[in-house]
Design an enzyme around this catalytic site. Structure first.
Site, PDB file in Angstrom:
ATOM      1  N   ASP A   1       0.835  -1.206   0.000  1.00 25.82           N
ATOM      2  CA  ASP A   1       0.000   0.000   0.000  1.00 25.82           C
ATOM      3  C   ASP A   1       0.870   1.257   0.000  1.00 25.82           C
ATOM      4  O   ASP A   1       1.988   1.248   0.523  1.00 25.82           O
ATOM      5  CB  ASP A   1      -0.907  -0.022   1.241  1.00 25.82           C
ATOM      6  CG  ASP A   1      -2.122   0.880   1.088  1.00 25.82           C
ATOM      7  OD1 ASP A   1      -2.343   1.396  -0.032  1.00 25.82           O
ATOM      8  OD2 ASP A   1      -2.846   1.070   2.077  1.00 25.82           O
TER       9      ASP A   1
ATOM     10  N   HIS B   1       2.553   3.430  -9.014  1.00 26.56           N
ATOM     11  CA  HIS B   1       2.361   2.003  -9.317  1.00 26.56           C
ATOM     12  C   HIS B   1       3.566   1.459 -10.087  1.00 26.56           C
ATOM     13  O   HIS B   1       4.006   0.332  -9.865  1.00 26.56           O
ATOM     14  CB  HIS B   1       1.077   1.791 -10.125  1.00 26.56           C
ATOM     15  CG  HIS B   1      -0.168   2.210  -9.387  1.00 26.56           C
ATOM     16  ND1 HIS B   1      -0.392   1.864  -8.070  1.00 26.56           N
ATOM     17  CD2 HIS B   1      -1.245   2.952  -9.755  1.00 26.56           C
ATOM     18  CE1 HIS B   1      -1.554   2.371  -7.671  1.00 26.56           C
ATOM     19  NE2 HIS B   1      -2.088   3.045  -8.680  1.00 26.56           N
TER      20      HIS B   1
ATOM     21  N   LEU C   1      10.368 -20.766  -4.440  1.00 24.98           N
ATOM     22  CA  LEU C   1       9.408 -19.820  -3.855  1.00 24.98           C
ATOM     23  C   LEU C   1       8.086 -19.963  -4.585  1.00 24.98           C
ATOM     24  O   LEU C   1       8.044 -19.966  -5.816  1.00 24.98           O
ATOM     25  CB  LEU C   1       9.931 -18.378  -4.014  1.00 24.98           C
ATOM     26  CG  LEU C   1       8.992 -17.265  -3.523  1.00 24.98           C
ATOM     27  CD1 LEU C   1       8.928 -17.251  -1.990  1.00 24.98           C
ATOM     28  CD2 LEU C   1       9.468 -15.887  -4.009  1.00 24.98           C
TER      29      LEU C   1
HETATM   30  C1  IPE Z   1      -1.460   0.262  -3.423  1.00 25.67           C
HETATM   31  O1  IPE Z   1      -1.270   1.625  -3.424  1.00 25.67           O
HETATM   32  C2  IPE Z   1      -1.666  -0.304  -4.805  1.00 25.67           C
HETATM   33  C3  IPE Z   1      -3.035  -0.695  -5.106  1.00 25.67           C
HETATM   34  C4  IPE Z   1      -4.033  -0.683  -4.269  1.00 25.67           C
HETATM   35  C5  IPE Z   1      -3.298  -1.129  -6.463  1.00 25.67           C
HETATM   36  P1  IPE Z   1      -2.477   2.645  -3.443  1.00 25.67           P
HETATM   37  O2  IPE Z   1      -2.800   2.959  -4.870  1.00 25.67           O
HETATM   38  O3  IPE Z   1      -3.598   2.163  -2.621  1.00 25.67           O
HETATM   39  O4  IPE Z   1      -1.799   3.914  -2.768  1.00 25.67           O
HETATM   40  P2  IPE Z   1      -2.468   4.926  -1.745  1.00 25.67           P
HETATM   41  O5  IPE Z   1      -3.022   4.126  -0.613  1.00 25.67           O
HETATM   42  O6  IPE Z   1      -3.522   5.672  -2.497  1.00 25.67           O
HETATM   43  O7  IPE Z   1      -1.322   5.802  -1.322  1.00 25.67           O
HETATM   44  C1  IPE Z   2      -5.615  -2.740  -0.420  1.00 27.16           C
HETATM   45  O1  IPE Z   2      -5.226  -1.400  -0.489  1.00 27.16           O
HETATM   46  C2  IPE Z   2      -5.520  -3.377  -1.765  1.00 27.16           C
HETATM   47  C3  IPE Z   2      -4.165  -3.525  -2.302  1.00 27.16           C
HETATM   48  C4  IPE Z   2      -3.050  -3.201  -1.701  1.00 27.16           C
HETATM   49  C5  IPE Z   2      -4.106  -4.121  -3.608  1.00 27.16           C
HETATM   50  P1  IPE Z   2      -6.280  -0.219  -0.665  1.00 27.16           P
HETATM   51  O2  IPE Z   2      -5.484   1.026  -0.703  1.00 27.16           O
HETATM   52  O3  IPE Z   2      -7.165  -0.500  -1.814  1.00 27.16           O
HETATM   53  O4  IPE Z   2      -7.109  -0.348   0.686  1.00 27.16           O
HETATM   54  P2  IPE Z   2      -7.955   0.715   1.497  1.00 27.16           P
HETATM   55  O5  IPE Z   2      -8.950   1.314   0.568  1.00 27.16           O
HETATM   56  O6  IPE Z   2      -7.004   1.743   2.001  1.00 27.16           O
HETATM   57  O7  IPE Z   2      -8.561  -0.072   2.630  1.00 27.16           O
HETATM   58 MG    MG Z   3      -4.075   2.377  -0.643  1.00 32.32          MG
END
Ligand code: IPE
Ligand code: IPE
Ligand code: MG
Length: 228
Positions: free
Chosen positions: A13, A30, A124
């Site tokens: 995340d 990403h 793995l």
């Molecule tokens: C995690 O990073 C990747 C995915 C959920 C695909 P986020 O895109 O959720 O990044 P934040 O939480 O907005 O910083």
């Molecule tokens: C969880 O992250 C999903 C992934 C890392 C792929 P999100 O960023 O989508 O989760 P929330 O919305 O903060 O709970």
């Molecule tokens: Mg996120």
């Protein structure tokens, strides 16, 4: 693969915040996150990790802006094309968990192809959670297990228990990830944003796991039973 399994699951995340802090579009986060995935897979076997489950795209992530969703799908496809040979060379077996029927057809095809080509990997087991919802995985397993509904059968349909769950970016929630499998998982939350996550962070999380005492509902092995 040996009988000893150390299963680490990571909620990757913070990509969006990483990019926003740099004044970049979220997709740049990403892209940078893909490099962190590579680093993590390389470091995992050396830390004793035999199963690694990475949360790449949740079912709820479909609710993001279409441009971000389609960029993520493209990145996943590109990652598979670039990394499958490296997986084969490094003994990494790739498996996808989650729904496939809603993925762009080329991506679903690439996943199947990568799974087939890496099937002999023994160092793995890398499980990529894409269009994944743990609640739905549990419902699916329940439907399949209905003829023989024991906990063992159910667990075998669901997948291996998680030993260590890591979530980056400071958030402390499961967001519908591996709810059943995390019943006794040790959890490590780090403020590090996913694109900055490196092998030292992984090693630190593993070291933290090793310092914990897992009791599984029993009492400490070091308790003096005369005083217990
Ligand atoms: C995690 O990073 C990747 C995915 C959920 C695909 P986020 O895109 O959720 O990044 P934040 O939480 O907005 O910083
Ligand atoms: C969880 O992250 C999903 C992934 C890392 C792929 P999100 O960023 O989508 O989760 P929330 O919305 O903060 O709970
Ligand atoms: Mg996120």
């Amino acid at each position: 693969m040996s009988d000893f399994r150390f299963h680490v699951a990571i909620i990757m995340d913070g990509n969006g915040r990483w990019a926003t802090r740099r004044g970049l579009p979220r997709v740049a986060g990403h892209k940078a996150g893909a490099n962190a995935v590579r680093r993590t897979i390389e470091a995992a076997p050396g830390l004793g990790i035999s199963v690694l489950t990475l949360y790449a795209f949740s079912e709820d992530n479909w609710s993001r802006p279409p441009r971000e969703v389609s960029a993520l799908m493209k990145l996943l496809g590109r990652y598979l094309v670039q990394e499958t040979d490296r997986c084969i060379a490094n003994g990494v077996r790739l498996q996808a968990i989650g729904r496939r029927d809603r993925l762009p057809a080329p991506l679903a095809g690439m996943l199947g192809e990568a799974e087939r080509r890496t099937a002999d990997g023994r160092r793995l087991l890398l499980r990529l959670a894409i269009d994944y919802s743990s609640r739905h995985a549990i419902l699916d397993a329940a439907r399949k297990a209905s003829d023989n509904f024991t906990e063992d059968r159910f667990s075998s349909l669901i997948g291996p228990d998680v030993d260590l769950l890591i979530r980056t970016s400071g958030e402390q929630r499961l967001s519908d990830f591996l709810l059943w499998e995390c019943a006794y998982a040790e959890m490590v939350f780090t403020p590090r944003l996913w694109p900055d996550f490196n092998s030292d962070d992984l090693a630190q999380a593993v070291a933290e796991f090793q310092r914990r005492e897992r009791r599984f509902g029993a009492i400490s092995a070091t308790t003096d039973l005369r005083t217990a």
